[in-house]
Write an enzyme that holds these catalytic residues in place. Structure first.
Site, PDB file in Angstrom:
ATOM      1  N   GLY A 111       0.795  -1.158   0.027  1.00  0.00           N
ATOM      2  CA  GLY A 111       0.067  -0.160  -0.007  1.00  0.00           C
ATOM      3  C   GLY A 111       0.822   1.428   0.058  1.00  0.00           C
ATOM      4  O   GLY A 111       1.940   1.159   0.297  1.00  0.00           O
ATOM      5  N   CYS A 112       0.225   2.393  -0.509  1.00  0.00           N
ATOM      6  CA  CYS A 112       1.082   3.573  -0.494  1.00  0.00           C
ATOM      7  C   CYS A 112       1.555   4.207   0.867  1.00  0.00           C
ATOM      8  O   CYS A 112       2.734   4.558   0.884  1.00  0.00           O
ATOM      9  CB  CYS A 112       0.207   4.500  -1.302  1.00  0.00           C
ATOM     10  SG  CYS A 112      -1.398   5.092  -0.796  1.00  0.00           S
ATOM     11  N   PHE A 113       0.532   4.351   1.876  1.00  0.00           N
ATOM     12  CA  PHE A 113       0.784   4.668   3.316  1.00  0.00           C
ATOM     13  C   PHE A 113       2.082   3.788   3.697  1.00  0.00           C
ATOM     14  O   PHE A 113       3.062   4.294   4.297  1.00  0.00           O
ATOM     15  CB  PHE A 113      -0.487   4.887   4.256  1.00  0.00           C
ATOM     16  CG  PHE A 113      -0.801   6.305   4.044  1.00  0.00           C
ATOM     17  CD1 PHE A 113      -0.159   7.458   4.301  1.00  0.00           C
ATOM     18  CD2 PHE A 113      -2.471   6.189   4.208  1.00  0.00           C
ATOM     19  CE1 PHE A 113      -0.685   8.593   4.320  1.00  0.00           C
ATOM     20  CE2 PHE A 113      -2.936   7.766   4.018  1.00  0.00           C
ATOM     21  CZ  PHE A 113      -2.178   8.775   4.309  1.00  0.00           C
ATOM     22  N   ALA A 114       1.534   2.429   3.740  1.00  0.00           N
ATOM     23  CA  ALA A 114       2.509   1.344   4.018  1.00  0.00           C
ATOM     24  C   ALA A 114       3.892   1.537   3.680  1.00  0.00           C
ATOM     25  O   ALA A 114       4.985   1.531   4.249  1.00  0.00           O
ATOM     26  CB  ALA A 114       1.789   0.070   3.636  1.00  0.00           C
ATOM     27  N   CYS A 134       5.539   4.257   2.378  1.00  0.00           N
ATOM     28  CA  CYS A 134       6.192   5.501   2.990  1.00  0.00           C
ATOM     29  C   CYS A 134       6.780   5.471   4.362  1.00  0.00           C
ATOM     30  O   CYS A 134       7.791   5.793   4.728  1.00  0.00           O
ATOM     31  CB  CYS A 134       5.318   6.638   2.575  1.00  0.00           C
ATOM     32  SG  CYS A 134       5.803   8.245   3.195  1.00  0.00           S
TER      33      CYS A 134
END
Length: 322
Positions: free
Chosen positions: A131-134, A136
């Site tokens: 995932g994107c948040f994950a 980062c």
């Protein structure tokens, strides 16, 4: 040449994936499946590709004619597809949904964060793109986990662009609401917390600390800017050494002494990390483009690893000058 099929071709991540693949020297898109857009030109949906491709959406699934299948589907749909279709054994898969990211029994997918699992990815058949948040947040914390330094609460405030909510309009994504506005959503219970925790435990088996994550909707279209802080008594110079050592043989994550801004990573596959100490508090700033390093760029990176290519092929992207 890697022959590629894409299932779910109408969303933002699919558009970015198509853009990367049509300019990739070792990739050939065989089909882009979208039942709702079958017969329409790709550029009817992804207008930014006008002049770059004549591809047309199809409802067909010629799985025998490809080497790699990308899923850019809504969460839950990849698993439904896998249960209702027979994918030839020779076909590798990269899934950009959440369906196979978590470590559960009989999950044949490898978690596709190259900075954590590069060797395993190279030897795999199926990849679950993070995932994107994950992505980062994990990149901001992995070096500490490797050195068993995550032993107290972690505090994260991260703001994301509107494209993170997907292409389908909603009450919190249309322009008149999003512009000149910010809001918090899913505080302390965002779905990416599970995969973040699993990755940290992979490096530091003793990790049991709370991750206090406050996700924020930003009033910009793309990018994630994460501010992470925790207690840490180690001197800053030593922390920087640990981070630079961890990422020295990785192609897209960079440690910067300059206090960075989001535009430095937008439209690139980079992650920039900046470190500061305030007494016994360590501040970690981590930032990525949510559609590239947080999704489609990372998927192409995984494709390169799966097929033994140099990992940066097709990903030499540059940020805007302004």
């Amino acid at each position: 040449m890697i022959r590629i099929g894409i299932v779910g071709g109408a969303g933002y991540t699919a558009g970015e994936l198509i853009r990367l693949l049509i300019n990739h020297p070792d990739a050939q898109i065989v089909f882009i499946n979208s039942s709702s857009n079958a017969g329409n030109k790709i550029t009817d949906v992804h207008s930014g590709l006008l002049g770059e491709t004549d591809l047309v959406f199809t409802s067909e699934l010629p799985l025998d004619s490809i080497d790699l299948l990308f899923f850019c589907t809504a969460h839950g749909d990849t698993r439904k597809f896998m249960e209702s279709h027979t994918v030839p054994e020779k076909v590798k898969i990269i899934d950009l949904s959440t369906d196979y990211r978590h470590k559960v029994e009989d999950n044949p997918f490898i978690y596709g964060l190259p900075e954590l699992n590069r060797r395993a990815i190279c030897q795999s058949q199926y990849i679950a793109n993070p995932g994107c948040f994950a992505t980062c947040i994990q990149l901001g914390l992995l070096p500490l986990a490797k050195h068993l330094m995550l032993n107290n609460e972690i505090h994260v405030n991260a703001i994301t662009g509107s494209t993170g909510a997907g292409v389908k309009p909603s009450a919190t994504s249309h322009f008149s609401w999003r512009n000149d506005n910010i809001s918090i959503y899913k505080p302390f219970e965002h779905q990416h917390l599970t995969e973040i925790t699993e990755s940290l435990v992979q490096l530091q088996s003793s990790f049991r600390s709370a991750i206090n994550f406050i996700p924020v909707r930003g009033n910009f279209s793309r990018g994630i800017f994460a501010s992470i802080y925790l207690d840490c008594k180690i001197e800053l110079d030593e922390i920087k050494r640990i981070y630079k050592e961890y990422y020295e043989d990785h192609s897209f994550t960079f440690i910067t002494d300059r206090n960075p801004d989001l535009k430095q990573v937008v439209n690139t596959n980079k992650c920039l990390i900046h470190l500061q100490k305030f007494d016994n508090k360590l501040l970690i700033i981590s930032m990525i483009d949510n559609l590239l390093k947080g999704a489609s760029g990372q998927a192409v990176h995984n494709m390169n690893l799966l097929f033994g290519l140099e990992e940066t092929v097709g990903l030499h992207l540059k940020p805007s000058a302004f």
